[in-house]
Write an enzyme that holds these catalytic residues in place. Structure first.
Site, PDB file in Angstrom:
ATOM      1  N   GLY A 189       9.078   7.659  -1.057  1.00  0.00           N
ATOM      2  CA  GLY A 189       8.333   7.620   0.201  1.00  0.00           C
ATOM      3  C   GLY A 189       9.124   8.222   1.353  1.00  0.00           C
ATOM      4  O   GLY A 189      10.356   8.112   1.413  1.00  0.00           O
ATOM      5  N   GLN A 190       8.389   8.824   2.281  1.00  0.00           N
ATOM      6  CA  GLN A 190       9.005   9.416   3.482  1.00  0.00           C
ATOM      7  C   GLN A 190       9.689   8.349   4.338  1.00  0.00           C
ATOM      8  O   GLN A 190      10.642   8.646   5.055  1.00  0.00           O
ATOM      9  CB  GLN A 190       7.919  10.107   4.318  1.00  0.00           C
ATOM     10  CG  GLN A 190       8.454  10.729   5.609  1.00  0.00           C
ATOM     11  CD  GLN A 190       7.390  10.895   6.673  1.00  0.00           C
ATOM     12  OE1 GLN A 190       6.206  10.999   6.364  1.00  0.00           O
ATOM     13  NE2 GLN A 190       7.801  10.921   7.925  1.00  0.00           N
ATOM     14  N   HIS A 203       3.608   1.658  -1.817  1.00  0.00           N
ATOM     15  CA  HIS A 203       3.860   1.896  -3.242  1.00  0.00           C
ATOM     16  C   HIS A 203       2.597   2.404  -3.931  1.00  0.00           C
ATOM     17  O   HIS A 203       2.654   3.263  -4.821  1.00  0.00           O
ATOM     18  CB  HIS A 203       4.298   0.600  -3.935  1.00  0.00           C
ATOM     19  CG  HIS A 203       5.608   0.051  -3.450  1.00  0.00           C
ATOM     20  ND1 HIS A 203       5.702  -1.112  -2.729  1.00  0.00           N
ATOM     21  CD2 HIS A 203       6.866   0.512  -3.589  1.00  0.00           C
ATOM     22  CE1 HIS A 203       6.964  -1.345  -2.444  1.00  0.00           C
ATOM     23  NE2 HIS A 203       7.703  -0.382  -2.953  1.00  0.00           N
ATOM     24  N   ALA A 263       0.817  -1.225   0.000  1.00  0.00           N
ATOM     25  CA  ALA A 263       0.000   0.000   0.000  1.00  0.00           C
ATOM     26  C   ALA A 263       0.851   1.276   0.000  1.00  0.00           C
ATOM     27  O   ALA A 263       0.392   2.332  -0.452  1.00  0.00           O
ATOM     28  CB  ALA A 263      -0.948  -0.011   1.188  1.00  0.00           C
TER      29      ALA A 263
END
Ligand code: PAF
Length: 265
Positions: free
Chosen positions: A142-143, A32, A30
């Site tokens: 992504g963080q 990605h 989720a």
């Protein structure tokens, strides 16, 4: 959705403008999907790459065990409206005689760079190659991999790569564990202890908000879970953002996570 496996086919199939790229190593989850949705919303053409990049794994790391399920990944990509998947072979990305590497200096030091000395050279090289092959207008990270995101921002700035880097917030399971392809490698006991990682970081964030030491607060939570090995709990400033970051080992699986203390993505 088209799937291409060679650099030449990718170049021939990908338009020269309006492209958003989501670089991945597959085992799509989720987190990605959040990247794919952000990219789908703002680009005419959505490209996802799936490549388990061997050069970012050190000797003895989990390159061999890294989860791979291309068939499932292609279904996920298709359902999220990906136009083209670039899934090159290792030889295609690193042909015989390959000898050019990208080293980002300061951002790559400490944290993951200290624990995994060759890691960021492999990440930076793979990302620059993907940018040169796909030529995206925007690329999405992504963080959760905050140091990687900062490294890519630095690389793009320093080498004048014409791509805008977009950061997307970490997606978490209901128990707070940040989604990661490596979560699939956890036994149920390891997973139960691993949730101390997000708990520690949110405790640290609360402590910071009330003027206390976020590192000490997070450490106290992790130290209460003796089966977790703690690699580091640190704060770092990346491009105006301040993160509280930690890496732990649950069994043989190494997990990283972070929360934002100051700034925004
Ligand atoms: O975050 C990842 O999945 C990888 O490090 C990346 C950015 C695809 C480079 O191989």
């Amino acid at each position: 959705m088209k799937v291409v496996r060679t650099v030449d086919d990718a170049r021939a199939a990908i338009p020269s403008a309006g492209v958003g790229l989501v670089p991945t190593m597959g085992a799509l989850h989720a987190g990605h999907v959040a990247l794919l949705r952000a990219a789908r919303a703002e680009n005419e053409t959505l490209v996802a790459s799936i490549f388990v990049n061997p050069t970012q794994f050190g000797p003895g790391e989990d390159y061999g065990e890294y989860p791979r399920d291309e068939e499932r990944d292609l279904h996920v990509a298709e359902a999220e409206g990906v136009d083209l998947v670039f899934a090159p072979s290792v030889d295609g990305m690193y042909p015989d005689g390959f000898q050019t590497w990208v080293e980002v200096e300061q951002v790559a030091r400490g944290l993951e760079g200290a624990a995994r000395p060759e890691h960021f050279r492999g990440v930076a090289t793979a990302c620059l190659k993907l940018f040169n092959i796909v030529r995206p207008a925007r690329a999405y990270f992504g963080q959760k991999d905050a140091q990687q995101a900062a490294l890519v921002e630095q690389l793009v700035r320093d080498l004048n790569v014409p791509v805008e880097i977009r950061l997307v917030s970490t997606v978490r399971d209901e128990d707070g564990l940040a989604l990661s392809s490596r979560n699939a490698l956890l036994s149920s006991e390891e997973r139960a202890t691993a949730i101390a990682l997000p708990r520690a970081l949110s405790r640290g964030k609360l402590a910071f908000a009330s003027g206390e030491d976020p590192i000490a607060a997070a450490r106290a939570v992790l130290d209460a879970e003796p089966s977790l090995g703690v690699d580091y709990v640190e704060t770092a400033r990346f491009n105006g953002r301040v993160h509280l970051l930690a890496a732990v080992r649950a069994g043989r699986t190494r997990l990283i996570d972070n929360v934002l203390l100051e700034g925004s993505l």
